[in-house]
Design a protein around this motif. Structure first.
Motif, PDB file in Angstrom:
ATOM      1  N   GLY A 168       6.494  71.847  34.666  1.00  0.00           N
ATOM      2  CA  GLY A 168       6.456  72.099  33.226  1.00  0.00           C
ATOM      3  C   GLY A 168       7.855  72.234  32.647  1.00  0.00           C
ATOM      4  O   GLY A 168       8.856  72.017  33.324  1.00  0.00           O
ATOM      5  N   THR A 169       7.910  72.588  31.372  1.00  0.00           N
ATOM      6  CA  THR A 169       9.190  72.764  30.674  1.00  0.00           C
ATOM      7  C   THR A 169       9.542  74.248  30.616  1.00  0.00           C
ATOM      8  O   THR A 169       8.685  75.088  30.338  1.00  0.00           O
ATOM      9  CB  THR A 169       9.112  72.198  29.243  1.00  0.00           C
ATOM     10  OG1 THR A 169       8.828  70.797  29.317  1.00  0.00           O
ATOM     11  CG2 THR A 169      10.428  72.390  28.510  1.00  0.00           C
ATOM     12  N   HIS A 170      10.814  74.544  30.879  1.00  0.00           N
ATOM     13  CA  HIS A 170      11.255  75.933  30.942  1.00  0.00           C
ATOM     14  C   HIS A 170      12.584  76.106  30.211  1.00  0.00           C
ATOM     15  O   HIS A 170      13.362  75.158  30.083  1.00  0.00           O
ATOM     16  CB  HIS A 170      11.406  76.367  32.406  1.00  0.00           C
ATOM     17  CG  HIS A 170      10.169  76.170  33.215  1.00  0.00           C
ATOM     18  ND1 HIS A 170       9.152  77.097  33.272  1.00  0.00           N
ATOM     19  CD2 HIS A 170       9.770  75.121  33.990  1.00  0.00           C
ATOM     20  CE1 HIS A 170       8.184  76.652  34.049  1.00  0.00           C
ATOM     21  NE2 HIS A 170       8.536  75.453  34.491  1.00  0.00           N
ATOM     22  N   HIS A 171      12.830  77.329  29.762  1.00  0.00           N
ATOM     23  CA  HIS A 171      14.072  77.673  29.080  1.00  0.00           C
ATOM     24  C   HIS A 171      14.937  78.489  30.034  1.00  0.00           C
ATOM     25  O   HIS A 171      14.516  79.548  30.512  1.00  0.00           O
ATOM     26  CB  HIS A 171      13.793  78.488  27.810  1.00  0.00           C
ATOM     27  CG  HIS A 171      12.744  77.868  26.930  1.00  0.00           C
ATOM     28  ND1 HIS A 171      12.910  76.659  26.317  1.00  0.00           N
ATOM     29  CD2 HIS A 171      11.510  78.312  26.570  1.00  0.00           C
ATOM     30  CE1 HIS A 171      11.831  76.361  25.603  1.00  0.00           C
ATOM     31  NE2 HIS A 171      10.965  77.351  25.755  1.00  0.00           N
ATOM     32  N   VAL A 172      16.132  78.001  30.316  1.00  0.00           N
ATOM     33  CA  VAL A 172      17.065  78.696  31.207  1.00  0.00           C
ATOM     34  C   VAL A 172      18.238  79.189  30.373  1.00  0.00           C
ATOM     35  O   VAL A 172      18.921  78.400  29.710  1.00  0.00           O
ATOM     36  CB  VAL A 172      17.565  77.763  32.332  1.00  0.00           C
ATOM     37  CG1 VAL A 172      18.492  78.527  33.274  1.00  0.00           C
ATOM     38  CG2 VAL A 172      16.393  77.171  33.097  1.00  0.00           C
ATOM     39  N   THR A 173      18.477  80.487  30.396  1.00  0.00           N
ATOM     40  CA  THR A 173      19.483  81.118  29.536  1.00  0.00           C
ATOM     41  C   THR A 173      20.528  81.839  30.365  1.00  0.00           C
ATOM     42  O   THR A 173      20.195  82.545  31.322  1.00  0.00           O
ATOM     43  CB  THR A 173      18.821  82.127  28.574  1.00  0.00           C
ATOM     44  OG1 THR A 173      17.886  81.443  27.738  1.00  0.00           O
ATOM     45  CG2 THR A 173      19.868  82.824  27.699  1.00  0.00           C
TER      46      THR A 173
END
Length: 214
Positions: free
Chosen positions: A131-136
């Motif tokens: 899936g799509t993920h946000h990495v900060t």
């Protein structure tokens, strides 16, 4: 002046303690030199997900960070941070805030996955499911407070998408699972475009040749 035993004793004590400074006139000043460093920035009421306070600093010369993520052919993801006006603190650094110094916390979809003291990190594949993920990446002072400018944390975010393709049915020998793993990272190469702004990475791009950790 009559030199009494009491007066002589007092003078001897003052001399042993360093003259007039030992008798109280400058004692407070002497003690204060060890803690005379001015506080860095201003603590705000805002906190991060784990309750750490924001430490507001002036935008001029404030820390900056950009994040770039590339899929690793061997599995997982290679994370690279580009920082300005900031240096990573080695392990064992005193927990005292110093301007432009500290560590970075790495988040996947708001969940802490690593605390970084270097600009490069390998993100394990199991931390980024399909899936799509946000990495900060977010910068912190050595006392655990969040570096912030205009009330916003100094951070940068990249969107990545992971997927797995099924093995070819006609293949005589099944390929290793990691070899069948297809990954993409969407967006644009990281830029130092300000604090608290989103920065993404392009899966087909190359690292910024001028971006090195300071």
């Amino acid at each position: 002046m009559r030199w009494t035993p009491v007066l002589l004793t007092a003078l001897v004590v003052c001399a042993l303690l360093g003259g007039a400074a030992g008798c109280g006139a400058d004692d407070a000043h002497e003690r204060g030199t060890a803690i005379s460093a001015s506080p860095v920035g201003t603590l705000l009421d805002e906190t991060d997900e784990e309750g750490r306070l924001y430490r507001e600093v002036d935008g001029k010369g404030a820390p900056e960070v950009a994040i770039e993520i590339q899929p690793d052919p061997a599995g997982g993801w290679d994370v690279r941070l580009t920082v300005r006006a900031f240096r990573f603190s080695p392990a064992g650094t005193p927990t005292v805030p110093v301007a432009g110094r500290g560590i970075a916390h790495l988040y996947v979809d708001g969940r802490t996955v690593a605390r970084l003291r270097t600009a490069e990190h390998h993100l394990a594949g199991h931390l980024v499911p399909r899936g799509t993920h946000h990495v900060t990446a977010r910068l912190y002072a050595d006392d655990g407070t969040v570096w912030a400018v205009h009330g916003k944390p100094v951070e940068s975010t990249a969107d990545i998408t992971a997927s797995e393709s099924a093995p070819a049915p006609a293949a005589p020998r099944a390929a290793p699972a990691e070899a069948r793993r297809a990954v993409t990272a969407r967006g644009r190469p990281p830029e130092m475009s300000g604090h608290g702004t989103e920065t993404r990475t392009d899966g087909g791009g190359s690292p910024d040749p001028g971006g090195k950790a300071s």
